[in-house]
Scaffold this motif. Structure first.
Motif, PDB file in Angstrom:
ATOM      1  N   ILE A  66       0.860  -1.180   0.000  1.00 19.84           N
ATOM      2  CA  ILE A  66       0.000   0.000   0.000  1.00 19.84           C
ATOM      3  C   ILE A  66       0.895   1.228   0.000  1.00 19.84           C
ATOM      4  N   ASN A  67       0.806   2.003  -1.069  1.00 22.77           N
ATOM      5  CA  ASN A  67       1.532   3.259  -1.164  1.00 22.77           C
ATOM      6  C   ASN A  67       0.564   4.312  -1.704  1.00 22.77           C
ATOM      7  N   VAL A  68       1.050   5.483  -2.022  1.00 23.21           N
ATOM      8  CA  VAL A  68       0.185   6.569  -2.482  1.00 23.21           C
ATOM      9  C   VAL A  68      -0.550   6.173  -3.757  1.00 23.21           C
ATOM     10  N   LEU A  69       0.135   5.533  -4.703  1.00 24.46           N
ATOM     11  CA  LEU A  69      -0.522   5.132  -5.952  1.00 24.46           C
ATOM     12  C   LEU A  69      -1.687   4.185  -5.682  1.00 24.46           C
ATOM     13  N   VAL A  70      -1.467   3.162  -4.893  1.00 23.04           N
ATOM     14  CA  VAL A  70      -2.528   2.193  -4.593  1.00 23.04           C
ATOM     15  C   VAL A  70      -3.672   2.886  -3.860  1.00 23.04           C
ATOM     16  N   LEU A  71      -3.350   3.757  -2.929  1.00 19.75           N
ATOM     17  CA  LEU A  71      -4.387   4.468  -2.189  1.00 19.75           C
ATOM     18  C   LEU A  71      -5.184   5.397  -3.105  1.00 19.75           C
ATOM     19  N   LEU A  72      -4.515   6.078  -4.018  1.00 21.53           N
ATOM     20  CA  LEU A  72      -5.230   6.933  -4.986  1.00 21.53           C
ATOM     21  C   LEU A  72      -6.168   6.111  -5.870  1.00 21.53           C
ATOM     22  N   ILE A  73      -5.704   4.952  -6.319  1.00 23.02           N
ATOM     23  CA  ILE A  73      -6.552   4.074  -7.130  1.00 23.02           C
ATOM     24  C   ILE A  73      -7.764   3.615  -6.319  1.00 23.02           C
ATOM     25  N   CYS A  74      -7.544   3.265  -5.062  1.00 22.07           N
ATOM     26  CA  CYS A  74      -8.645   2.846  -4.191  1.00 22.07           C
ATOM     27  C   CYS A  74      -9.656   3.976  -3.996  1.00 22.07           C
ATOM     28  N   LEU A  75      -9.166   5.175  -3.757  1.00 25.53           N
ATOM     29  CA  LEU A  75     -10.066   6.325  -3.575  1.00 25.53           C
ATOM     30  C   LEU A  75     -10.862   6.619  -4.838  1.00 25.53           C
ATOM     31  N   LEU A  76     -10.199   6.609  -5.978  1.00 23.86           N
ATOM     32  CA  LEU A  76     -10.880   6.859  -7.246  1.00 23.86           C
ATOM     33  C   LEU A  76     -11.918   5.785  -7.530  1.00 23.86           C
ATOM     34  N   ALA A  77     -11.559   4.532  -7.299  1.00 20.43           N
ATOM     35  CA  ALA A  77     -12.497   3.430  -7.522  1.00 20.43           C
ATOM     36  C   ALA A  77     -13.708   3.553  -6.608  1.00 20.43           C
ATOM     37  N   TRP A  78     -13.482   3.941  -5.356  1.00 19.63           N
ATOM     38  CA  TRP A  78     -14.599   4.108  -4.418  1.00 19.63           C
ATOM     39  C   TRP A  78     -15.543   5.219  -4.879  1.00 19.63           C
ATOM     40  N   VAL A  79     -14.993   6.350  -5.312  1.00 19.48           N
ATOM     41  CA  VAL A  79     -15.840   7.449  -5.799  1.00 19.48           C
ATOM     42  C   VAL A  79     -16.631   7.005  -7.026  1.00 19.48           C
ATOM     43  N   LEU A  80     -15.972   6.348  -7.971  1.00 19.70           N
ATOM     44  CA  LEU A  80     -16.671   5.863  -9.169  1.00 19.70           C
ATOM     45  C   LEU A  80     -17.752   4.843  -8.805  1.00 19.70           C
ATOM     46  N   HIS A  81     -17.461   3.972  -7.843  1.00 19.93           N
ATOM     47  CA  HIS A  81     -18.447   2.994  -7.385  1.00 19.93           C
ATOM     48  C   HIS A  81     -19.686   3.698  -6.834  1.00 19.93           C
ATOM     49  N   GLU A  82     -19.482   4.743  -6.056  1.00 18.17           N
ATOM     50  CA  GLU A  82     -20.614   5.481  -5.482  1.00 18.17           C
ATOM     51  C   GLU A  82     -21.443   6.158  -6.569  1.00 18.17           C
ATOM     52  N   VAL A  83     -20.788   6.705  -7.568  1.00 15.91           N
ATOM     53  CA  VAL A  83     -21.508   7.350  -8.680  1.00 15.91           C
ATOM     54  C   VAL A  83     -22.342   6.318  -9.433  1.00 15.91           C
ATOM     55  N   VAL A  84     -21.742   5.186  -9.775  1.00 15.53           N
ATOM     56  CA  VAL A  84     -22.471   4.155 -10.516  1.00 15.53           C
ATOM     57  C   VAL A  84     -23.586   3.559  -9.658  1.00 15.53           C
ATOM     58  N   ALA A  85     -23.350   3.390  -8.352  1.00 16.67           N
ATOM     59  CA  ALA A  85     -24.389   2.858  -7.458  1.00 16.67           C
ATOM     60  C   ALA A  85     -25.605   3.782  -7.438  1.00 16.67           C
ATOM     61  N   HIS A  86     -25.361   5.075  -7.384  1.00 17.76           N
ATOM     62  CA  HIS A  86     -26.472   6.037  -7.412  1.00 17.76           C
ATOM     63  C   HIS A  86     -27.218   5.947  -8.749  1.00 17.76           C
ATOM     64  N   TRP A  87     -26.468   5.904  -9.832  1.00 19.75           N
ATOM     65  CA  TRP A  87     -27.053   5.826 -11.171  1.00 19.75           C
ATOM     66  C   TRP A  87     -27.853   4.521 -11.323  1.00 19.75           C
ATOM     67  N   ASP A  88     -27.330   3.433 -10.773  1.00 16.91           N
ATOM     68  CA  ASP A  88     -27.989   2.121 -10.842  1.00 16.91           C
ATOM     69  C   ASP A  88     -29.370   2.158 -10.198  1.00 16.91           C
ATOM     70  N   VAL A  89     -29.445   2.646  -8.970  1.00 22.17           N
ATOM     71  CA  VAL A  89     -30.733   2.679  -8.269  1.00 22.17           C
ATOM     72  C   VAL A  89     -31.676   3.671  -8.948  1.00 22.17           C
ATOM     73  N   HIS A  90     -31.149   4.793  -9.392  1.00 17.55           N
ATOM     74  CA  HIS A  90     -31.963   5.776 -10.105  1.00 17.55           C
ATOM     75  C   HIS A  90     -32.562   5.170 -11.378  1.00 17.55           C
ATOM     76  N   TYR A  91     -31.786   4.364 -12.063  1.00 17.55           N
ATOM     77  CA  TYR A  91     -32.251   3.720 -13.290  1.00 17.55           C
ATOM     78  C   TYR A  91     -33.245   2.597 -12.994  1.00 17.55           C
ATOM     79  N   ALA A  92     -32.942   1.768 -11.991  1.00 16.91           N
ATOM     80  CA  ALA A  92     -33.748   0.572 -11.726  1.00 16.91           C
ATOM     81  C   ALA A  92     -35.076   0.865 -11.032  1.00 16.91           C
ATOM     82  N   ALA A  93     -35.091   1.819 -10.117  1.00 17.10           N
ATOM     83  CA  ALA A  93     -36.270   2.042  -9.269  1.00 17.10           C
ATOM     84  C   ALA A  93     -37.580   2.211 -10.060  1.00 17.10           C
ATOM     85  N   PRO A  94     -37.620   2.964 -11.130  1.00 18.68           N
ATOM     86  CA  PRO A  94     -38.905   3.067 -11.842  1.00 18.68           C
ATOM     87  C   PRO A  94     -39.212   1.864 -12.742  1.00 18.68           C
ATOM     88  N   ARG A  95     -38.258   0.957 -12.920  1.00 17.39           N
ATOM     89  CA  ARG A  95     -38.430  -0.140 -13.874  1.00 17.39           C
ATOM     90  C   ARG A  95     -38.759  -1.486 -13.219  1.00 17.39           C
TER      91      ARG A  95
END
Length: 189
Positions: A66-95
């Motif tokens: 675990i170094n700065v690069l790995v931590l940055l990748i983890c942080l970026l992946a977590w943010v992207l996961h949260e964005v897609v999770a929000h988009w997923d529920v927003h898309y699925a809920a009316p369907r």
């Protein structure tokens, strides 16, 4: 057992397996609501994207120092996961119907990656200090560990566990949704 070892064990033997179990429960809910006939291919591809967004950082943290690069990748992946999770529920809920069981699974699927990231940051606090102080020199490359975190036997067991609970079920969901999509002339639902 010292605190560091305890935190590593909680991460490896509690949080990581719980994430897989929550993913399996979520898949069961998708299957019960006939996702292929409702929100279809688009939603199942979002599920796969979210699995990859958490899976890659998990593998990196098991296989690399675990170094700065790995931590940055983890942080970026977590943010992207949260964005897609929000988009997923927003898309699925009316369907399609999202059951109380699926909502509970989603709460684990959303919170566990954050808890895992927070625990990785606590365990590797000097790296966090380097990250925020921009002391990145020599920390922007992947450095394999000699023995994967958790020991030599952990990774094969964990990957098998995740393949059985998440990878194979979500591949089945992807194929089921793709077949339905193609059968109905490119219409998801």
């Amino acid at each position: 057992m010292d605190t560091h070892t305890l935190l590593v064990h909680v991460l490896l033997y509690v949080f990581l397996p719980l994430w897989g179990i929550a993913g399996f429960v979520d898949w069961c809910c998708h299957r019960a609501t006939h996702i292929e006939e409702t929100s279809g291919l688009k939603e199942t591809l979002m599920h796969s994207a979210m699995g990859i967004q958490v899976g890659i950082p998990i593998l990196m943290c098991l296989l690399y120092r675990i170094n700065v690069l790995v931590l940055l990748i983890c942080l970026l992946a977590w943010v992207l996961h949260e964005v897609v999770a929000h988009w997923d529920v927003h898309y699925a809920a009316p369907r399609r119907h999202i059951s109380i069981w699926e909502m509970h699974a989603h709460s684990y699927l959303a919170s566990l990656p954050f808890y895992m990231l927070a625990m990785i940051m606590v365990i590797n606090w000097p790296v966090v200090i380097d990250l925020v102080s921009l002391n990145w020199a020599g920390q922007m490359r992947l450095i394999p560990v000699e023995v994967p975190h958790g020991g030599e036997r952990y990774l094969p067991y964990y990957l098998t566990f995740m393949a059985l609970l998440c990878v194979f079920p979500y591949m089945e969901e992807n194929l089921r949704c793709l077949r339905h999509y193609l059968k109905h002339g490119g219409n998801s639902a």
